[in-house]
Design an enzyme around this catalytic site. Structure first.
Site, PDB file in Angstrom:
ATOM      1  CD  GLN A 199      -2.869  -1.001   2.428  1.00 16.53           C
ATOM      2  OE1 GLN A 199      -2.234  -2.049   3.628  1.00 16.53           O
ATOM      3  NE2 GLN A 199      -4.372  -0.160   2.287  1.00 16.53           N
ATOM      4  CG  HIS A 238      -7.925  -5.904   5.372  1.00 15.82           C
ATOM      5  ND1 HIS A 238      -9.051  -5.995   4.002  1.00 15.82           N
ATOM      6  CD2 HIS A 238      -7.163  -4.781   4.356  1.00 15.82           C
ATOM      7  CE1 HIS A 238      -9.043  -4.472   4.252  1.00 15.82           C
ATOM      8  NE2 HIS A 238      -7.821  -4.205   3.690  1.00 15.82           N
ATOM      9  CD  GLU A 239      -3.366  -3.687   6.286  1.00 17.27           C
ATOM     10  OE1 GLU A 239      -2.907  -4.011   5.590  1.00 17.27           O
ATOM     11  OE2 GLU A 239      -4.640  -3.648   6.788  1.00 17.27           O
TER      12      GLU A 239
END
Length: 189
Positions: free
Chosen positions: A50, A149-150
């Site tokens: 990200q 999620h990560e």
């Protein structure tokens, strides 16, 4: 050092991260910059992809989130989640356990886009921290959801990939617009 959060449409978000070979001062600087970036964006988790880095590195901090509780077990014993934060996960491996439950998710790479995602309620985690120490624990609730999620990000998987068709169709227009805008910005660079 702060980073710019990469938005959906940037190919880095689909890249599997390389294993981190060494925990050194450069990596610790990257981690500090990721925390600065995450806190400024009011996030609770951030993966290296990200911020444009294809590494097996993610950070999480669920302190302050009271409406969605988290649970933590270390060596099978309940532990204080807040005392365990902030959390650095280097080269993590996870084993989801427990019943699958739907829950709302958002993502800093998808500003203002939210949807329900089904994930196991608990997860067992093994990783290395920023002091190059191996550790393991079990998490539940929001912490388990954030970890999954990560770790998905570290493998090029996005939360929209985990949505069922109904939830995906509800956000499709917003996601398509974000992707098109991001691709236009990348062409300008």
């Amino acid at each position: 050092m702060k980073f710019t959060v990469v938005h959906y449409g940037d190919p880095i978000l689909r890249q599997r991260g390389a294993r981190v070979a060494a925990v050194d001062d450069k990596l610790r600087g990257t981690i500090a910059g990721m925390f600065d970036t995450m806190y400024e964006a009011n996030g609770i988790g951030l993966a290296a992809q990200q911020v444009g880095l294809a590494l097996q590195l993610a950070i999480i901090d669920v302190r302050g989130v009271k409406d969605r509780p988290s649970q933590l077990w270390i060596s099978g014993q309940p532990a204080d989640v807040d005392a365990f934060m902030p959390l650095v996960l280097i080269n993590p491996t996870i084993r989801p356990v427990g019943e699958v439950a739907a829950g709302p998710e958002g993502c800093l790479s998808f500003p203002e886009i939210y949807g329900d995602v089904c994930r196991p309620a608990e997860v067992e985690v093994q990783a290395i921290n920023d002091r190059n120490e191996s550790f393991e624990f079990k998490a539940g609730g929001l912490l388990a959801r954030a970890i999954q999620h990560e770790v998905d990000h570290l493998n090029g998987v996005l939360f929209i990939d985990r949505m069922d068709s109904k939830n995906r169709s509800e956000v499709r227009d917003e996601v398509d617009t974000l992707q098109a805008d991001t691709k236009k910005q990348l062409k300008r660079k």
